[in-house]
Design an enzyme around this catalytic site. Structure first.
Site, PDB file in Angstrom:
ATOM      1  N   MET A 131      36.231 -46.020   3.298  1.00 28.17           N
ATOM      2  CA  MET A 131      37.444 -45.633   2.547  1.00 28.17           C
ATOM      3  C   MET A 131      38.622 -46.165   3.320  1.00 28.17           C
ATOM      4  O   MET A 131      38.686 -45.952   4.399  1.00 28.17           O
ATOM      5  CB  MET A 131      37.432 -44.002   2.539  1.00 28.17           C
ATOM      6  CG  MET A 131      36.082 -43.451   2.221  1.00 28.17           C
ATOM      7  SD  MET A 131      35.813 -41.669   2.241  1.00 28.17           S
ATOM      8  CE  MET A 131      34.383 -41.198   1.978  1.00 28.17           C
ATOM      9  N   MET A 139      34.896 -47.582  -1.380  1.00 26.61           N
ATOM     10  CA  MET A 139      35.918 -46.772  -1.957  1.00 26.61           C
ATOM     11  C   MET A 139      37.415 -47.201  -1.528  1.00 26.61           C
ATOM     12  O   MET A 139      38.157 -46.437  -0.807  1.00 26.61           O
ATOM     13  CB  MET A 139      35.526 -45.275  -1.685  1.00 26.61           C
ATOM     14  CG  MET A 139      34.379 -44.588  -2.430  1.00 26.61           C
ATOM     15  SD  MET A 139      34.028 -43.377  -1.734  1.00 26.61           S
ATOM     16  CE  MET A 139      32.980 -43.439  -0.473  1.00 26.61           C
ATOM     17  N   ASP A 197      24.879 -40.408  -5.547  1.00 24.60           N
ATOM     18  CA  ASP A 197      25.606 -40.204  -4.254  1.00 24.60           C
ATOM     19  C   ASP A 197      26.363 -38.947  -4.566  1.00 24.60           C
ATOM     20  O   ASP A 197      27.402 -39.135  -5.316  1.00 24.60           O
ATOM     21  CB  ASP A 197      26.285 -41.650  -3.759  1.00 24.60           C
ATOM     22  CG  ASP A 197      27.068 -41.196  -2.554  1.00 24.60           C
ATOM     23  OD1 ASP A 197      26.779 -40.010  -1.870  1.00 24.60           O
ATOM     24  OD2 ASP A 197      27.850 -42.036  -2.137  1.00 24.60           O
ATOM     25  N   SER A 246      23.269 -41.002   4.611  1.00 23.75           N
ATOM     26  CA  SER A 246      24.871 -41.383   4.692  1.00 23.75           C
ATOM     27  C   SER A 246      25.313 -41.046   6.036  1.00 23.75           C
ATOM     28  O   SER A 246      25.474 -39.813   6.335  1.00 23.75           O
ATOM     29  CB  SER A 246      25.462 -40.734   3.763  1.00 23.75           C
ATOM     30  OG  SER A 246      26.910 -40.943   3.861  1.00 23.75           O
ATOM     31  N   HIS A 254      23.246 -45.631   4.215  1.00 24.96           N
ATOM     32  CA  HIS A 254      24.751 -45.916   3.407  1.00 24.96           C
ATOM     33  C   HIS A 254      25.878 -45.631   4.142  1.00 24.96           C
ATOM     34  O   HIS A 254      26.033 -44.708   4.971  1.00 24.96           O
ATOM     35  CB  HIS A 254      24.358 -44.672   2.464  1.00 24.96           C
ATOM     36  CG  HIS A 254      25.556 -44.502   1.260  1.00 24.96           C
ATOM     37  ND1 HIS A 254      25.398 -45.635   0.199  1.00 24.96           N
ATOM     38  CD2 HIS A 254      26.611 -43.980   1.051  1.00 24.96           C
ATOM     39  CE1 HIS A 254      26.431 -45.445  -0.730  1.00 24.96           C
ATOM     40  NE2 HIS A 254      27.165 -44.381   0.062  1.00 24.96           N
ATOM     41  N   MET A 259      28.318 -41.607  -9.191  1.00 25.78           N
ATOM     42  CA  MET A 259      28.746 -40.732  -8.182  1.00 25.78           C
ATOM     43  C   MET A 259      28.520 -39.210  -8.701  1.00 25.78           C
ATOM     44  O   MET A 259      28.904 -39.090  -9.993  1.00 25.78           O
ATOM     45  CB  MET A 259      30.373 -40.973  -7.905  1.00 25.78           C
ATOM     46  CG  MET A 259      30.695 -41.874  -7.188  1.00 25.78           C
ATOM     47  SD  MET A 259      29.914 -42.033  -5.414  1.00 25.78           S
ATOM     48  CE  MET A 259      30.582 -40.645  -4.831  1.00 25.78           C
ATOM     49  N   ASP A 313      29.940 -45.389   3.940  1.00 28.25           N
ATOM     50  CA  ASP A 313      31.178 -45.120   2.910  1.00 28.25           C
ATOM     51  C   ASP A 313      32.439 -45.727   3.517  1.00 28.25           C
ATOM     52  O   ASP A 313      32.754 -45.198   4.717  1.00 28.25           O
ATOM     53  CB  ASP A 313      31.238 -43.634   2.627  1.00 28.25           C
ATOM     54  CG  ASP A 313      30.342 -43.239   1.680  1.00 28.25           C
ATOM     55  OD1 ASP A 313      30.057 -43.905   0.624  1.00 28.25           O
ATOM     56  OD2 ASP A 313      29.875 -42.072   2.160  1.00 28.25           O
ATOM     57  N   HIS A 355      29.304 -48.640   0.595  1.00 29.48           N
ATOM     58  CA  HIS A 355      29.898 -48.324  -0.604  1.00 29.48           C
ATOM     59  C   HIS A 355      31.454 -48.296  -0.282  1.00 29.48           C
ATOM     60  O   HIS A 355      32.141 -47.577   0.188  1.00 29.48           O
ATOM     61  CB  HIS A 355      29.513 -46.860  -0.791  1.00 29.48           C
ATOM     62  CG  HIS A 355      30.183 -46.380  -2.016  1.00 29.48           C
ATOM     63  ND1 HIS A 355      30.042 -44.975  -2.450  1.00 29.48           N
ATOM     64  CD2 HIS A 355      30.929 -46.644  -3.187  1.00 29.48           C
ATOM     65  CE1 HIS A 355      30.857 -44.386  -3.409  1.00 29.48           C
ATOM     66  NE2 HIS A 355      31.241 -45.636  -3.747  1.00 29.48           N
TER      67      HIS A 355
END
Length: 224
Positions: free
Chosen positions: A32, A63, A170, A5, A28, A132, A30, A61
């Site tokens: 956000m 979010m 994750d 990540s 990965h 998660m 993230d 991913h």
């Protein structure tokens, strides 16, 4: 399989940090938005730059609020897997179809306190289930072992042929917790600080992989 990540990487050197984990199965990312989760990271322009800088399949991913509107852009940019949250998607079946049509695998994520059972039929439209194991929003949190029951449920359904998803986890994955997750039936492990805080990220990644393989073997009747 291991997905380092980049949330734990040096954002000023993302291309170098991607090269540091050459051999990873996925990378990965993230995303956000400061609304769905109380943190703001990066968005599509940075992901596009990263896609130009690595051959590792990128696992986005999201979010974010309103993934029905924004997720397709990540698939069109070339992300290998685009995961949205069941808590945020308004039309998840249509969204999965649109992600696939745009060339990506479609992933569905559930927060630690979100039960899996109401969404099992929905998962038939998806390629990946991301469980998660921390509250989404920040890296470096402690693993929540109770979520492994969701992993076990998904594993049973995959092994019986009732579902066809890759089971991903994750949050809080390290040398200790990866064994618990592997025994429960995880296929893909997202790890941040356990890899990028190490002096040699590639070696740390392969050590995690070896631990997962050993632990998965203890399951006996589980087949990946």
């Amino acid at each position: 399989m291991i997905a380092p990540s980049i949330l734990s990487a040096d954002f000023a050197r993302l291309a170098d940090e991607a090269r540091a984990v050459d051999g990873a199965d996925w990378l990965h990312v993230d995303v956000m938005d400061g609304h769905f989760v109380p943190n703001l990271t990066l968005g599509l322009p940075v992901v596009k730059s990263l896609l130009d800088s690595t051959d590792i399949p990128v696992d986005c991913h999201l979010m974010i609020d309103d993934p029905d509107r924004w997720a397709i852009g990540y698939a069109e940019a070339g992300a290998h897997n685009v995961t949205v949250h069941v808590e945020a998607a308004l039309e998840p079946v249509k969204l999965a179809a649109n992600l696939r049509a745009a060339g990506a695998k479609a992933g569905l994520s559930v927060k630690p306190n979100t039960p899996l059972e109401p969404y099992l039929d929905l998962l038939r439209h998806y390629d990946t289930l991301l469980v998660m194991s921390v509250e989404p929003g920040f890296g470096g949190q402690s693993f929540i072992p109770e979520v492994l029951e969701k992993v076990r449920t998904a594993r049973r359904l995959v092994d019986s042929g009732e579902l066809r998803v890759l089971v991903e986890i994750d949050g809080g994955i390290n040398a200790e917790t990866i064994e618990q997750a592997a025994e429960a039936g995880v296929d893909m492990f997202v790890a941040g600080s356990a890899i990028y805080a190490a002096d040699d990220p590639a070696r740390a990644m392969e050590a995690l992989r070896a631990s997962a393989v050993r632990a998965a073997g203890k399951g006996g009747d589980k087949e990946r």
